[in-house]
Design a protein around this motif. Structure first.
Motif, PDB file in Angstrom:
ATOM      1  N   ASP A   3      21.002 -12.321 -24.961  1.00 63.38           N
ATOM      2  CA  ASP A   3      20.567 -11.761 -23.630  1.00 63.38           C
ATOM      3  C   ASP A   3      21.102 -10.624 -23.296  1.00 63.38           C
ATOM      4  N   ARG A  85      22.536  -4.508 -22.483  1.00 63.92           N
ATOM      5  CA  ARG A  85      22.046  -4.564 -20.867  1.00 63.92           C
ATOM      6  C   ARG A  85      23.016  -3.734 -19.912  1.00 63.92           C
ATOM      7  N   PHE A  96      11.463  -5.530 -12.929  1.00 64.70           N
ATOM      8  CA  PHE A  96      12.108  -6.426 -13.617  1.00 64.70           C
ATOM      9  C   PHE A  96      11.839  -5.694 -15.046  1.00 64.70           C
ATOM     10  N   ASP A 100      13.609 -10.112 -19.077  1.00 63.18           N
ATOM     11  CA  ASP A 100      14.047 -11.065 -18.155  1.00 63.18           C
ATOM     12  C   ASP A 100      12.909 -12.092 -17.602  1.00 63.18           C
ATOM     13  N   ILE A 153      14.360 -14.771 -10.364  1.00 66.43           N
ATOM     14  CA  ILE A 153      15.351 -14.552 -11.804  1.00 66.43           C
ATOM     15  C   ILE A 153      16.280 -15.474 -11.856  1.00 66.43           C
ATOM     16  N   ARG A 156      15.220 -18.909 -11.892  1.00 61.91           N
ATOM     17  CA  ARG A 156      14.571 -19.111 -13.213  1.00 61.91           C
ATOM     18  C   ARG A 156      13.162 -19.755 -13.145  1.00 61.91           C
TER      19      ARG A 156
END
Length: 167
Positions: A3, A85, A96, A100, A153, A156
């Motif tokens: 991630d 990132r 976004f 994500d 985000i 979630r």
């Protein structure tokens, strides 16, 4: 994929016979990808230099460290290029990174589950969310404020109001 890395482009095969590659950039300004070197591949290969030498329909033409033949370039076709990132700019509240959005659950305004984002597509007329339903069927939602009024985000989740007939 971790991630903490984001795909900023991909190698799209050879351009010519001297090792130049076609490069698909996913940056808002395609040439900005050169500013993110070193670029990594999912298998750990690192490209420490990238020089954009031209442009063709739908891709850039580049010389990339370690690629010196048509065969090497073609062998890397489809290889994603990743950056940490933390090296990417912060985005405004209404923008976004695709990474994500992929995997987020989608629900309607009443909280009923609609599915999970599988991909973010763009065929020239704007972004579209590809959503997979629990049974495996997919449907598309235009990624507009009218069809997707909430992207949370941190929480979630995505709240969507799909157009009539899209489900």
């Amino acid at each position: 994929m971790s991630d903490d890395r984001i795909v900023v482009g991909s190698l799209a095969g050879a351009f010519g016979i001297r090792g130049e590659v076609r490069l698909k950039s996913f940056c808002a300004e395609p040439a900005d990808i050169a500013g993110y070197v070193p670029l990594a591949t999912p298998d750990g290969r690192i490209f420490r230099s990238l020089e954009i030498v031209g442009q063709t329909q739908g891709s850039l033409i580049a010389r990339v460290e370690g690629i010196s033949s048509k065969e090497q370039a073609d062998a890397l076709r489809g290889t994603p290029l990743l950056v940490e990132r933390s090296r990417l700019p912060a985005l405004p509240d209404d923008e976004f990174y695709h990474a994500d959005l992929i995997g987020l659950p989608v629900q309607d305004a009443g909280g009923n589950p609609l599915g999970t984002v599988r991909a973010v597509l763009n065929h020239g007329a704007g972004d579209i969310l590809e959503v997979v339903r629990p049974g495996g069927a997919t449907f598309l939602i235009p990624f507009t404020l009218a069809a997707v009024p909430l992207v949370d985000i941190a929480g979630r989740r995505i709240v969507a109001d799909p157009p009539e007939g899209s489900l």
